[in-house]
Design a protein around this motif. Structure first.
Motif, PDB file in Angstrom:
ATOM      1  N   THR A  44       0.856  -1.182   0.000  1.00  5.52           N
ATOM      2  CA  THR A  44       0.000   0.000   0.000  1.00  5.52           C
ATOM      3  C   THR A  44       0.893   1.233   0.000  1.00  5.52           C
ATOM      4  N   SER A  45       0.321   2.357  -0.394  1.00  5.44           N
ATOM      5  CA  SER A  45       1.092   3.599  -0.402  1.00  5.44           C
ATOM      6  C   SER A  45       1.548   3.964   1.009  1.00  5.44           C
ATOM      7  N   ASN A  46       0.696   3.723   1.991  1.00  8.87           N
ATOM      8  CA  ASN A  46       1.069   4.058   3.367  1.00  8.87           C
ATOM      9  C   ASN A  46       2.158   3.125   3.892  1.00  8.87           C
ATOM     10  N   HIS A  63       2.370  11.139   1.797  1.00 10.39           N
ATOM     11  CA  HIS A  63       2.471  10.843   0.370  1.00 10.39           C
ATOM     12  C   HIS A  63       1.520  11.730  -0.417  1.00 10.39           C
ATOM     13  N   THR A  64       1.541  11.617  -1.716  1.00  6.11           N
ATOM     14  CA  THR A  64       0.817  12.560  -2.571  1.00  6.11           C
ATOM     15  C   THR A  64      -0.286  11.866  -3.355  1.00  6.11           C
ATOM     16  N   LEU A  75       5.621   7.171  -6.826  1.00  6.15           N
ATOM     17  CA  LEU A  75       4.927   7.613  -5.621  1.00  6.15           C
ATOM     18  C   LEU A  75       5.799   8.685  -4.957  1.00  6.15           C
ATOM     19  N   PRO A  76       5.498   9.962  -5.178  1.00  7.81           N
ATOM     20  CA  PRO A  76       6.278  11.018  -4.499  1.00  7.81           C
ATOM     21  C   PRO A  76       5.973  11.024  -3.000  1.00  7.81           C
ATOM     22  N   LEU A  77       7.021  10.964  -2.204  1.00 10.71           N
ATOM     23  CA  LEU A  77       6.894  10.991  -0.751  1.00 10.71           C
ATOM     24  C   LEU A  77       7.448  12.319  -0.235  1.00 10.71           C
ATOM     25  N   CYS A  78       6.677  13.005   0.601  1.00 14.11           N
ATOM     26  CA  CYS A  78       7.062  14.325   1.088  1.00 14.11           C
ATOM     27  C   CYS A  78       7.488  14.261   2.546  1.00 14.11           C
TER      28      CYS A  78
END
Length: 339
Positions: A44-46, A63-64, A75-78
């Protein structure tokens, strides 16, 4: 007997054996920037976000926009200051490479679902191009149950896996372009397409709609996100490669907090105006009106935040804190940005 009672007491109170290994928890620290991750399938993205956050020991991260577990790609992570601008990437146009299996419809519209219908595939390239053209532009899409869209705090795919169907409303989306990358005209027939679209477009639904237009049915066999606004998959790093990096190498992969805004016009301020801008004061500027601008102070690329310009006035939207501004500067630089 006393030994038994002691053991029971220790178990009841959760007492830890003195010889048990203890896990050292490394302290969190301020980390600012964007990491472009090539998300692996099944995550998952999380899950991916939390893994990278722990690797960087970052205090704050986000995440975005989510990718389905079955999807891979950008997946850009901020982190830190960059989290203030994650919404920009969420709202941005997206790009995908999708593999569509023709001739089969499945539950959920992807390769994991059970096949519910098979039909012969009798198409040629001209028919495929015509179908792609019909699906280009603005259209209404029904969000699929097997998607990351949230309902009461849970992703729809969680309901779908439990056999629960949730009522959804159709949404307007825009398909900017659908380009044929590869068409394999032998059984099983696979079509690979590159899709440029607005946020909120469901490629799983697009695959099913494409199959219906072709008269053979279809499902999504694979999906990779290749772009999000100005960010591109070519600049991303895989999780496996990131795990193999040292901490310094991981930090070197971080892009500056303004990278997700690079498609906006830039405005540079002198020290006095920069200080007032950071305090939230409006400034008169010699710049055309604009809905979105990225604002910089002295010392070249010192990013201060986002703003808009109305009737010649620069109006702040999201501002960096003084500490976040300072984190961008070389140690020797000590600018004066006070109002």
């Amino acid at each position: 007997m006393n030994a038994v009672l002691d053991a029971q007491a220790n178990a009841a109170t959760g007492a830890r054996r003195t010889d048990a290994p203890t896990r050292v928890r490394l302290p969190r620290r301020p980390v600012h920037g964007v990491l472009l991750l090539d998300k692996p399938i099944g995550w998952t993205s999380n899950d991916a976000l939390q893994k990278v956050k722990n690797l960087l020991r970052a205090e704050k991260a986000g995440h975005t926009g989510t990718l389905d577990p079955l999807a891979t790609g950008l997946l850009p992570l901020c982190f830190g200051a960059a989290t203030k601008f994650s919404q920009v990437s969420l709202e941005a146009d997206k790009a995908y490479r999708a593999t569509v299996r023709l001739g089969q419809r499945t539950e959920g519209g992807d390769r994991e679902g059970a096949v519910i219908e098979e039909r012969p595939v009798q198409v040629d390239r001209a028919l495929i191009e015509a179908a792609c053209a019909r699906l280009t532009g603005k259209l209404m899409q029904m969000p699929p149950m097997h998607s990351a869209l949230k309902h009461q705090g849970k992703a729809l795919y969680e309901y779908a896996r439990a056999g629960i169907t949730v009522e959804r409303a159709p949404r307007e989306v825009t398909l900017h372009s659908i380009d044929i990358v590869e068409w394999q005209a032998v059984t099983p027939e696979h079509l690979v397409i590159d899709v440029s679209c607005s946020k909120g477009t469901y490629i799983r639904t697009l695959a099913e709609d494409l199959g219906e237009l072709l008269g053979c049915g279809a499902h999504l066999a694979a999906l990779q996100r290749t772009g999000s606004g100005p960010a591109q998959l070519a600049d991303a790093i895989s999780l496996e490669a990131l795990l193999a990096c040292t901490e310094a190498q991981r930090e070197a992969r971080l892009l500056p907090p303004d990278v997700l805004l690079r498609h906006w016009p830039a405005l540079h301020l002198q020290a006095d105006d920069a200080g007032r801008f950071l305090s939230g004061m409006r400034r008169r500027v010699d710049h055309p009106d604009a809905n979105d601008v990225r604002v910089y102070g002295p010392h070249g690329q010192t990013f201060l935040g986002s703003a808009h310009i109305t009737a010649g006035e620069l109006i702040a939207d999201r501002l960096l804190s003084p500490l976040e501004v300072q984190a961008q500067l070389p140690v020797a630089a000590t600018p004066t940005l006070t109002p």
